[in-house]
Design a protein around this motif. Structure first.
Motif: not given
Lengths: 442, 129
Positions: A160, A193, A237, B13, B16
């Motif tokens: 991420f 994030s 997220m 994921a 997202f």
């Protein structure tokens, strides 16, 4: 001929990170003094330089130490070495990046966005650093058959990080961030994030250290641990919208982040309960300092998560947004949680040497905690006062509001100085020990 | 167990990425071609160190989302060129100043950054004025 001996790259990286923390704390204290005394350092080191110097130093302290500590931990777990060129190219690129950033700031060359205020080209070596880190981590992955939750946290955190870092530079792509709302939305999506990503890495490290201290591996691979991990990931997220509640973006963005943010109550209560139980059960003497840092982080998680939860209620956020309450939260998180955890982990990794921590070190720890709590509380108070001011438009001008806050700013600057002395009592001996200490080798 | 964890991770994921893609498709009003250039001027001189837009940024100076209403371009020019006890003087050329002004005008017209004008709903949410 005597063979040249290179230091371990990860150890070198942690040392550099500690040096950055030492610098970052200094710049931060100078910046806070310039708040309370207009014109202070204006001539050669004004606030316009001090703020980015402070922010970048501490951001890189967190990122670089987290990265290197994850690498050390992975090396311990898999007992394997990654190819040396990966490590060394990473280190060289880090040095290029950091030195360029400092030179640019001192010469008033900016051009980037908040947190990354340096000219955009410096993002290239930094991106390569994150990619090399990911490559090194993937090398280890095949040698971990059934990874406990902290391994998942390291890998998702790092992935991420790369994603948010790239997203943070979307403004360089023509046609994407070309209007106010979209521009600010994507800026704060990636900034929000980013913190979530490094938290994944650092909380994972904290859990790894706890497993080492207590010898109990169960809390790191139970279904509950994984549920908590996924809840954290959902927040990483989708909860970033709480930074931009007042931005006129789509209403769903606000509602999604409000709802998702509220799930953190579960994390808060669960974390508190679990860790407290674990800490109470076993306290080996040799890791005294590591445990102290981890326990301090635990207290700060509690206070900060509570504050974050309150700030994430949009109706309350109107009073805290754009005020020092936000600053209190970010200082509590980066110093109280991230830095305490990282220092605890560094101490824990020195345990094989049965480190003795002197009286000064302990005094430093107390000063640091005392300084931080005053600093945090005063930021909160001044933020609440500013929040009250911004909700009563026309009550007084910006200048007179700031003038009324002079006392707060003075206390902020002096408690910051207290914190700095605490930090320095800890960091200088820690750096010396870290450089001399033999890490567990493979 | 691990394989079901993997599945959860994949689903998250995907959600997202879908969310991010959806955000990119949202309409983007208030476009003007100088916006991007003005934004770069804002970044080049690091105004964000002290100023906020929609409450986001440094706290040493005031929020500038609606500052163009105060006296238009002449006021901006005066502030930038004379500074204040807490604000340094900036040497900008005319193009930079014009771009910066249009950037701030875009900000101003995009919405309301004054929290006191928002309405709250019983569930703790807010609605813009």
């Amino acid at each position: 001929m005597k063979k040249l001996k290179f230091p371990d790259p990860d150890r070198l990286q942690v040392s550099l990170a500690i040096v950055l923390l030492i610098c970052g704390v200094f710049f931060g204290v100078m910046a806070s003094h310039s708040y309370s005394a207009p014109g202070f350092w204006k001539s050669w080191l004004g606030f316009i330089k001090l703020r980015p110097l402070h922010v970048s130093s501490v951001v890189f302290w967190i990122l670089l130490s987290a990265q290197a500590l994850v690498n050390i931990a992975l090396k311990n777990i898999t007992q394997r070495k990654i190819p040396a060129w990966i490590n060394w190219s990473r280190i060289v690129l880090i040095f290029i990046g950091i030195i360029s950033i400092f030179i640019c700031y001192f010469n008033l060359q900016f051009g980037g966005r908040e947190y990354w205020e340096f000219p955009a080209w410096i993002a290239i070596p930094l991106l390569l650093v994150w990619l090399l880190q990911l490559a090194g981590m993937l090398f280890h992955l095949r040698h971990i058959p059934s990874p406990p939750v902290y391994i998942w946290m390291w890998y998702t955190g790092c992935t991420f990080l790369v994603f948010t870092f790239l997203e943070n530079y979307l403004w360089l792509v023509p046609g994407i961030q070309n209007t106010p709302v979209r521009d600010l939305m994507f800026q704060w999506k990636s900034a929000g994030s980013l913190v979530g990503s490094w938290n994944q890495m650092i909380y994972g490290l904290g859990m790894y250290a706890m497993v080492q201290i207590t010898g109990n591996t169960k809390p790191a691979s139970s279904p509950l641990a994984f549920s908590m991990y996924f809840l954290g990931l959902v927040n990483l997220m989708f909860n970033w919208g709480h930074h931009i509640y007042i931005l006129p973006s789509h209403g769903a963005v606000r509602t999604i982040s409000y709802v998702v943010s509220m799930t953190e109550w579960i994390i808060l209560l669960r974390l508190f309960y679990l860790w407290l139980k674990e800490f109470k059960r076993k306290r080996p003497e040799a890791v005294g300092m590591a445990l102290q840092f981890l326990m301090a982080a635990d207290r700060w998680v509690l206070i900060n998560l509570l504050l974050a939860l309150l700030m994430s209620v949009p109706a309350l956020n109107l009073y805290t947004h754009g005020t020092q309450v936000t600053l209190a939260h970010s200082m509590g998180t980066t110093i109280g949680i991230n830095t305490m955890l990282l220092l605890g982990i560094i101490c824990q990794f020195m345990v094989p040497m049965q480190m003795q921590y002197g009286r000064w070190f302990r005094a430093g720890f107390r000063l640091l905690q005392a300084g931080l709590i005053i600093f945090w509380a005063i930021l909160l108070l001044s933020g609440i006062s500013r929040g009250y001011w911004q909700m009563q438009p026309g009550i007084s001008s910006f200048q007179s509001m700031m003038l009324q806050h002079t006392m707060y700013f003075r206390i902020m600057a002096w408690s910051g100085s207290l914190m700095m002395s605490g930090f320095y009592l800890i960091l200088f001996p820690l750096l010396m020990k870290w450089l001399k200490n033999k890490l567990p080798t493979v | 167990m691990i394989s079901s964890y993997r599945l959860v991770l994949l689903v998250l994921a995907a959600l997202f990425l879908a969310y991010t893609a959806w955000l990119l498709t949202l309409p983007t009003p208030y476009y003007n071609e100088n916006f991007v250039r003005g934004r770069r001027v804002w970044q080049k001189y690091n105004c964000q160190a002290c100023h906020q837009l929609y409450g986001l940024g440094g706290f040493l100076g005031p929020d500038l989302t609606h500052v163009v209403r105060k006296g238009g371009k002449p006021y901006l020019k005066a502030m930038v060129e004379t500074g204040s006890p807490n604000m340094p003087v900036f040497k900008m050329n005319d193009t930079e100043l014009s771009d910066l002004f249009l950037f701030l005008r875009g900000m101003d017209s995009s919405g309301c950054a004054d929290p006191s004008r928002f309405l709250t709903t019983p569930d703790g949410n807010i609605t813009p004025p």
